[in-house]
Design a protein around this motif. Structure first.
Motif, PDB file in Angstrom:
ATOM      1  N   MET A   1      27.053 -14.988   5.834  1.00 48.13           N
ATOM      2  CA  MET A   1      26.754 -13.715   5.736  1.00 48.13           C
ATOM      3  C   MET A   1      27.604 -13.200   4.627  1.00 48.13           C
ATOM      4  O   MET A   1      28.692 -12.833   4.899  1.00 48.13           O
ATOM      5  CB  MET A   1      26.778 -12.988   7.157  1.00 48.13           C
ATOM      6  N   ALA A   2      27.321 -13.414   3.472  1.00 49.65           N
ATOM      7  CA  ALA A   2      28.086 -12.872   2.264  1.00 49.65           C
ATOM      8  C   ALA A   2      27.959 -11.820   1.964  1.00 49.65           C
ATOM      9  O   ALA A   2      29.196 -11.202   1.157  1.00 49.65           O
ATOM     10  CB  ALA A   2      27.139 -13.838   0.852  1.00 49.65           C
ATOM     11  N   ASN A   3      27.107 -10.871   2.364  1.00 46.80           N
ATOM     12  CA  ASN A   3      27.265  -9.651   2.036  1.00 46.80           C
ATOM     13  C   ASN A   3      28.390  -8.711   2.899  1.00 46.80           C
ATOM     14  O   ASN A   3      28.850  -9.038   3.674  1.00 46.80           O
ATOM     15  CB  ASN A   3      25.967  -8.769   2.461  1.00 46.80           C
ATOM     16  N   ARG A   4      28.744  -7.517   2.226  1.00 46.97           N
ATOM     17  CA  ARG A   4      29.696  -6.656   2.885  1.00 46.97           C
ATOM     18  C   ARG A   4      29.425  -5.383   3.551  1.00 46.97           C
ATOM     19  O   ARG A   4      28.163  -5.022   2.935  1.00 46.97           O
ATOM     20  CB  ARG A   4      31.034  -6.380   1.961  1.00 46.97           C
ATOM     21  N   CYS A   5      29.859  -4.960   4.463  1.00 52.39           N
ATOM     22  CA  CYS A   5      29.361  -3.608   4.954  1.00 52.39           C
ATOM     23  C   CYS A   5      30.195  -2.435   4.919  1.00 52.39           C
ATOM     24  O   CYS A   5      31.536  -2.783   5.215  1.00 52.39           O
ATOM     25  CB  CYS A   5      28.977  -3.860   6.362  1.00 52.39           C
ATOM     26  N   PHE A   6      30.149  -1.446   4.301  1.00 56.76           N
ATOM     27  CA  PHE A   6      30.976  -0.287   3.935  1.00 56.76           C
ATOM     28  C   PHE A   6      30.607   0.964   4.463  1.00 56.76           C
ATOM     29  O   PHE A   6      29.614   1.214   4.774  1.00 56.76           O
ATOM     30  CB  PHE A   6      31.214  -0.180   2.505  1.00 56.76           C
ATOM     31  N   LEU A   7      31.646   1.629   4.973  1.00 59.51           N
ATOM     32  CA  LEU A   7      31.519   3.042   5.754  1.00 59.51           C
ATOM     33  C   LEU A   7      31.304   4.041   4.300  1.00 59.51           C
ATOM     34  O   LEU A   7      32.119   4.187   3.799  1.00 59.51           O
ATOM     35  CB  LEU A   7      32.341   3.461   6.691  1.00 59.51           C
ATOM     36  N   ASN A   8      30.095   4.614   4.290  1.00 60.21           N
ATOM     37  CA  ASN A   8      30.073   5.620   3.286  1.00 60.21           C
ATOM     38  C   ASN A   8      30.220   7.052   3.427  1.00 60.21           C
ATOM     39  O   ASN A   8      30.827   7.859   2.701  1.00 60.21           O
ATOM     40  CB  ASN A   8      28.772   5.386   2.522  1.00 60.21           C
ATOM     41  N   LEU A 198      26.284   3.646   6.632  1.00 57.19           N
ATOM     42  CA  LEU A 198      26.768   2.298   6.117  1.00 57.19           C
ATOM     43  C   LEU A 198      26.054   1.783   5.111  1.00 57.19           C
ATOM     44  O   LEU A 198      24.654   1.721   4.844  1.00 57.19           O
ATOM     45  CB  LEU A 198      26.718   1.180   7.172  1.00 57.19           C
ATOM     46  N   VAL A 199      26.732   1.073   4.102  1.00 60.58           N
ATOM     47  CA  VAL A 199      26.056   0.644   2.706  1.00 60.58           C
ATOM     48  C   VAL A 199      26.646  -0.896   2.705  1.00 60.58           C
ATOM     49  O   VAL A 199      27.656  -1.078   3.059  1.00 60.58           O
ATOM     50  CB  VAL A 199      26.317   1.489   1.534  1.00 60.58           C
ATOM     51  N   ASN A 200      25.686  -1.587   1.951  1.00 58.01           N
ATOM     52  CA  ASN A 200      26.158  -3.094   1.367  1.00 58.01           C
ATOM     53  C   ASN A 200      26.831  -3.206   0.067  1.00 58.01           C
ATOM     54  O   ASN A 200      27.393  -3.908  -0.386  1.00 58.01           O
ATOM     55  CB  ASN A 200      25.217  -4.094   1.430  1.00 58.01           C
ATOM     56  N   ILE A 207      34.551   5.038   2.318  1.00 57.45           N
ATOM     57  CA  ILE A 207      35.634   5.426   3.227  1.00 57.45           C
ATOM     58  C   ILE A 207      36.478   4.138   3.388  1.00 57.45           C
ATOM     59  O   ILE A 207      37.438   4.233   3.299  1.00 57.45           O
ATOM     60  CB  ILE A 207      35.295   6.135   4.404  1.00 57.45           C
ATOM     61  N   CYS A 208      35.596   3.415   3.770  1.00 56.63           N
ATOM     62  CA  CYS A 208      36.552   1.985   4.285  1.00 56.63           C
ATOM     63  C   CYS A 208      35.302   0.883   4.373  1.00 56.63           C
ATOM     64  O   CYS A 208      34.318   0.978   4.414  1.00 56.63           O
ATOM     65  CB  CYS A 208      37.154   2.190   5.400  1.00 56.63           C
ATOM     66  N   GLU A 209      35.843  -0.357   4.618  1.00 56.18           N
ATOM     67  CA  GLU A 209      35.002  -1.502   4.830  1.00 56.18           C
ATOM     68  C   GLU A 209      34.891  -1.675   6.242  1.00 56.18           C
ATOM     69  O   GLU A 209      35.841  -1.704   7.128  1.00 56.18           O
ATOM     70  CB  GLU A 209      35.495  -2.479   4.184  1.00 56.18           C
ATOM     71  N   VAL A 210      33.845  -1.729   6.858  1.00 58.21           N
ATOM     72  CA  VAL A 210      33.726  -2.219   8.426  1.00 58.21           C
ATOM     73  C   VAL A 210      33.678  -3.815   8.352  1.00 58.21           C
ATOM     74  O   VAL A 210      32.741  -4.478   8.103  1.00 58.21           O
ATOM     75  CB  VAL A 210      32.205  -1.867   9.136  1.00 58.21           C
ATOM     76  N   PHE A 211      34.987  -4.174   8.383  1.00 62.67           N
ATOM     77  CA  PHE A 211      35.235  -5.742   8.092  1.00 62.67           C
ATOM     78  C   PHE A 211      34.841  -6.619   9.370  1.00 62.67           C
ATOM     79  O   PHE A 211      34.071  -7.689   9.120  1.00 62.67           O
ATOM     80  CB  PHE A 211      36.768  -5.915   7.898  1.00 62.67           C
ATOM     81  N   GLU A 212      34.910  -6.295  10.473  1.00 64.68           N
ATOM     82  CA  GLU A 212      34.231  -7.096  11.466  1.00 64.68           C
ATOM     83  C   GLU A 212      34.051  -6.132  12.860  1.00 64.68           C
ATOM     84  O   GLU A 212      34.563  -5.092  13.148  1.00 64.68           O
ATOM     85  CB  GLU A 212      35.819  -8.026  12.139  1.00 64.68           C
ATOM     86  N   VAL A 213      33.002  -6.612  13.458  1.00 65.63           N
ATOM     87  CA  VAL A 213      32.424  -5.934  14.663  1.00 65.63           C
ATOM     88  C   VAL A 213      32.329  -7.110  15.868  1.00 65.63           C
ATOM     89  O   VAL A 213      31.561  -8.119  15.525  1.00 65.63           O
ATOM     90  CB  VAL A 213      31.264  -5.232  14.504  1.00 65.63           C
ATOM     91  N   LYS A 214      32.910  -7.176  17.148  1.00 69.93           N
ATOM     92  CA  LYS A 214      32.761  -8.163  17.924  1.00 69.93           C
ATOM     93  C   LYS A 214      32.571  -7.259  19.383  1.00 69.93           C
ATOM     94  O   LYS A 214      33.096  -6.349  19.524  1.00 69.93           O
ATOM     95  CB  LYS A 214      33.926  -8.949  18.000  1.00 69.93           C
ATOM     96  N   LEU A 215      31.720  -7.926  20.088  1.00 68.83           N
ATOM     97  CA  LEU A 215      31.379  -7.578  21.355  1.00 68.83           C
ATOM     98  C   LEU A 215      31.695  -8.947  22.195  1.00 68.83           C
ATOM     99  O   LEU A 215      31.481 -10.094  21.990  1.00 68.83           O
ATOM    100  CB  LEU A 215      30.004  -7.318  21.708  1.00 68.83           C
ATOM    101  N   PHE A 216      32.518  -8.515  23.548  1.00 62.52           N
ATOM    102  CA  PHE A 216      32.641  -9.461  24.448  1.00 62.52           C
ATOM    103  C   PHE A 216      32.204  -9.134  25.539  1.00 62.52           C
ATOM    104  O   PHE A 216      32.337  -8.265  26.143  1.00 62.52           O
ATOM    105  CB  PHE A 216      34.489  -9.647  24.532  1.00 62.52           C
ATOM    106  N   HIS A 217      31.538 -10.187  26.445  1.00 59.91           N
ATOM    107  CA  HIS A 217      30.991  -9.894  27.591  1.00 59.91           C
ATOM    108  C   HIS A 217      32.029 -10.747  28.789  1.00 59.91           C
ATOM    109  O   HIS A 217      32.094 -11.940  28.570  1.00 59.91           O
ATOM    110  CB  HIS A 217      29.758 -10.417  27.973  1.00 59.91           C
ATOM    111  N   ARG A 218      32.389 -10.094  29.533  1.00 58.91           N
ATOM    112  CA  ARG A 218      33.554 -10.477  30.663  1.00 58.91           C
ATOM    113  C   ARG A 218      34.478 -11.599  30.117  1.00 58.91           C
ATOM    114  O   ARG A 218      34.520 -12.783  30.470  1.00 58.91           O
ATOM    115  CB  ARG A 218      32.771 -11.281  31.725  1.00 58.91           C
ATOM    116  N   PRO A 219      35.182 -10.965  29.260  1.00 67.24           N
ATOM    117  CA  PRO A 219      35.985 -12.292  28.181  1.00 67.24           C
ATOM    118  C   PRO A 219      37.213 -12.255  28.941  1.00 67.24           C
ATOM    119  O   PRO A 219      37.740 -11.654  29.789  1.00 67.24           O
ATOM    120  CB  PRO A 219      36.512 -11.203  27.003  1.00 67.24           C
ATOM    121  N   GLU A 220      38.125 -13.454  28.748  1.00 67.80           N
ATOM    122  CA  GLU A 220      39.507 -13.682  28.915  1.00 67.80           C
ATOM    123  C   GLU A 220      40.211 -12.805  27.980  1.00 67.80           C
ATOM    124  O   GLU A 220      39.729 -12.878  26.850  1.00 67.80           O
ATOM    125  CB  GLU A 220      39.673 -15.242  28.984  1.00 67.80           C
TER     126      GLU A 220
END
Lengths: 335, 85
Positions: A1-8, A198-200, A207-220
């Motif tokens: 996933m080469a594209n980046r995601c920014f908050l505009n 959000l824009v690419n 305003i900033c880059e949305v660098f990472e988004v992660k969801l965890f289901h019942r994680p350690e």
């Protein structure tokens, strides 16, 4: 996933002054345990003939969506993706009361049409005449992150160039009574409508880059801690609210870190509801934009006086689903 | 009849959320749809529900509706002749 995601751009309606950053310097402080949102001025944003059929949550949503778009470089989004825990609660209540009073006859069409969860995303699309991807996530306290994750993945993978995202929840007096029983860990309940673009593209207006988004289901908890350890975050925004039931999982997680991060709260200012984490996203973006942290947000650790490069937002829903959102300042503005 | 017209105006303001309007702002003889109040098809459904709930009138013939919902006066006239409660 080469594209980046920014908050505009980003806009909010909550128990603080609507569509404003004034809370950053002088927030409204409430003594009550339950406070409804401050209603926005819809003049110039919603046509009166359309507004009359909208419930409060729909007016708030359309107001934040139009404001975020007006303040952005995007006029017609490729996608509209929102999250909501309970949808249009006020209309749902009225519709159910009508069913109990009048049976299945004589039910009002407007309440029927505008009591579903996906009314929100679809109404924005109708107003914008947007025929692109349209989706609504209703996953309790992780609804906003689910909507954000969808938009983020699609932008990163090049399926869309931009997206209007958001999260919306209204808490009626009846809903507050229900929450007292089902969610005793909420210490201050309020309402949320947040929209963001959000824009690419790496634009100076971002305003900033949305660098990472992660969801965890019942994680350690180690698994989440490992995600944090990759780089020492200067600012960590947590969904803490002073209630031990709610805060314990965050405390347990911090024990797994080999450094003491600067931790912030936001629910003392914006309250709790199923879309509350959207306000953490908003707070994180504003901290990066303004490069300062109001003292009333401090939870643990010393407030940073230097540049704020990273903001990480951690949220859990009933301790079963966790989310991690990392916002970055360093990679923006056409660098 | 005047009382019924006033009652209908207030009920329509409430049902259709015409928040900025009062009964005095509505011309009882003006068209409700298109011009005048500028109501639309969803409002028509709301008015059908209103007549059934408040006056026990069930509209079964759609062609009849066009004439009945022409104005507040025409609704009042129909209600006064057909009301069941």
């Amino acid at each position: 996933m080469a594209n980046r995601c920014f908050l505009n751009s980003i806009a909010q309606v909550s128990c603080q002054k609507p569509l404003s950053d004034e809370w950053f310097d002088s927030p409204y402080i409430y003594e009550e345990k339950y406070v409804r949102a401050q209603e926005p001025d819809t003049k110039g944003l919603i046509v009166p003939s359309e507004a009359r059929r909208m419930s409060k949550i729909l007016k708030r949503t359309v107001t934040t969506a139009i404001t975020a778009l007006n303040n952005s470089d995007v006029k017609q989004p490729d996608a509209i993706i929102t999250g909501t825990g309970m949808g249009c609660m006020e209309n749902s209540e009225k519709f159910l009361i009508d069913i109990s009073r009048f049976g299945e006859n004589c039910l009002k069409p407007t309440l029927f049409m505008q009591s579903t969860h996906n009314t929100i995303s679809s109404l924005i699309a109708i107003i914008l005449k947007c025929h692109g991807y349209n989706n609504t996530y209703s996953h309790k306290g992780i609804s906003f992150e689910s909507a954000l994750f969808d938009a983020w993945l699609q932008i990163k993978s090049g399926l869309i160039r931009n997206a209007l995202i958001g999260a919306n929840d209204e808490v009626t007096p009846f809903m507050d009574l229900v929450l007292e029983r089902t969610h005793p860990e909420y210490s201050f309940v309020s309402e949320t409508s947040m929209s963001a673009v959000l824009v690419n593209s790496n634009l100076p207006s971002n305003i900033c880059e949305v660098f990472e988004v992660k969801l965890f289901h019942r994680p350690e908890l180690e698994e989440i801690a490992d995600s944090l350890k990759r780089e020492t975050d200067e600012v960590l925004i947590l969904g803490v609210n002073g209630n031990p039931i709610n805060d314990k999982p965050y405390g347990d997680l911090l024990k797994h870190l080999d450094y003491l991060p600067q931790t912030l709260q936001y629910k003392n200012i914006f309250g709790d509801n199923f879309s509350a984490s959207a306000m953490a996203f908003y707070v994180g973006a504003k901290i990066l934009e303004k490069q300062s942290i109001p003292t009333f947000l401090q939870w643990q650790g010393n407030l940073s006086s230097g540049n704020i490069e990273n903001v990480t937002i951690l949220n859990h829903s009933d301790s079963t689903v966790w989310s991690l959102i990392r916002l970055k300042k360093e990679a923006l503005c056409g660098n | 009849m005047e009382d019924l017209v006033l009652q209908l105006k207030n009920q329509i303001i409430e049902v259709l959320n015409l928040e900025d309007m009062t009964a005095d702002d509505i011309d009882a003889s003006a068209p409700l749809f298109g011009e005048g109040l500028g109501l639309d098809s969803i409002d028509a459904l709301e008015l059908i529900v209103l007549l059934e709930r408040e006056y026990g009138i069930k509209l079964s013939n759609p062609t009849e509706g066009k004439q009945i919902f022409k104005s507040i006066d025409s609704i009042a006239d129909y209600v006064s002749k057909n009301r069941k409660k």
